[in-house]
Design a protein around this motif. Sequence first.
Motif, short mmCIF file in Angstrom:
data_model
loop_
_atom_site.label_atom_id
_atom_site.label_comp_id
_atom_site.label_asym_id
_atom_site.label_seq_id
_atom_site.Cartn_x
_atom_site.Cartn_y
_atom_site.Cartn_z
N ASP A 47 0.82 -1.21 0.00
CA ASP A 47 0.00 0.00 0.00
C ASP A 47 0.86 1.26 0.00
N CYS A 48 2.15 1.12 0.00
CA CYS A 48 3.08 2.24 0.05
C CYS A 48 3.25 2.84 -1.35
N PRO A 49 3.78 4.07 -1.44
CA PRO A 49 3.89 4.74 -2.74
C PRO A 49 5.06 4.28 -3.61
N TYR A 50 5.61 3.12 -3.32
CA TYR A 50 6.73 2.62 -4.10
C TYR A 50 6.57 1.13 -4.38
N PRO A 85 7.75 11.42 2.85
CA PRO A 85 7.25 12.22 1.74
C PRO A 85 8.05 13.51 1.62
N ASP A 144 12.33 10.77 -6.03
CA ASP A 144 11.85 11.22 -7.33
C ASP A 144 12.03 12.73 -7.45
N ASP A 147 8.16 14.11 -4.63
CA ASP A 147 7.16 13.57 -3.70
C ASP A 147 7.67 12.51 -2.73
N ASN A 148 8.67 11.73 -3.11
CA ASN A 148 9.08 10.55 -2.34
C ASN A 148 10.57 10.56 -2.03
N TRP A 185 7.70 4.62 -8.66
CA TRP A 185 6.83 5.43 -7.78
C TRP A 185 5.40 5.29 -8.27
N LYS A 186 4.49 5.00 -7.36
CA LYS A 186 3.09 4.79 -7.73
C LYS A 186 2.40 6.10 -8.08
N ASN A 187 2.81 7.21 -7.48
CA ASN A 187 2.11 8.47 -7.70
C ASN A 187 2.67 9.24 -8.89
N LYS A 188 3.25 8.55 -9.86
CA LYS A 188 3.80 9.20 -11.07
C LYS A 188 2.96 8.84 -12.27
#
Length: 188
Positions: A47-50, A85, A144, A147-148, A185-188
């Motif tokens: 569930d983490c952003p990576y 973050p 990144d 963000d991370n 990175w998931k948020n990219k």
Amino acid sequence: MKLLRQSAVLFLLLMLLASCKDEVLPKPKAQLRLEYPTPEYKEINSDCPYIFEISTNSKIRINNKCWANLDYPDLKASVNMTYRPVEGNLKELLIEAEKLTFNHTIKADGISSIPYSNEEKRVYGAVFEVTGNAASPIQFHVTDSTDNFITGAVYFNVQPNYDSIKPAINYLRQDIMRMIESMQWKNK
């Protein structure tokens, strides 16, 4: 009694003669041969952003802050990773990560760095190897830049003796490089 005494003397005389040899040579130096299994990798998608790959020879634990511990039971080692973050504080995070690395200069013989950059995946960072009897022989950070931010350090559950753990350090450096190269990175 006389027979017993004669037997004991005869036994000691035979032992003395049997133990004598022509020449005594020093034993040749032994070379320690450590063999580690060829690593295989699996993707970790939590569930983490990576997302990244780790060795199947390790066991991962991720907490609710997305901090991860990779345990290597056969090497008696762990890789401790901290996720943070980036909130307009990238410069401070980089300074803090490098400060943690350079705190080892007291015990270190030297510190070398390997920069990493992948524009396509937006993964930037560095791996630091601390030579000498320092507590953490490998440290790294990846980001990144917007963000991370992840920092990591290798620790052994043994007294640090750089020469003895050097083969394990080389093995773990390879795993860390694979982890960084596979980072997404998931948020990219």
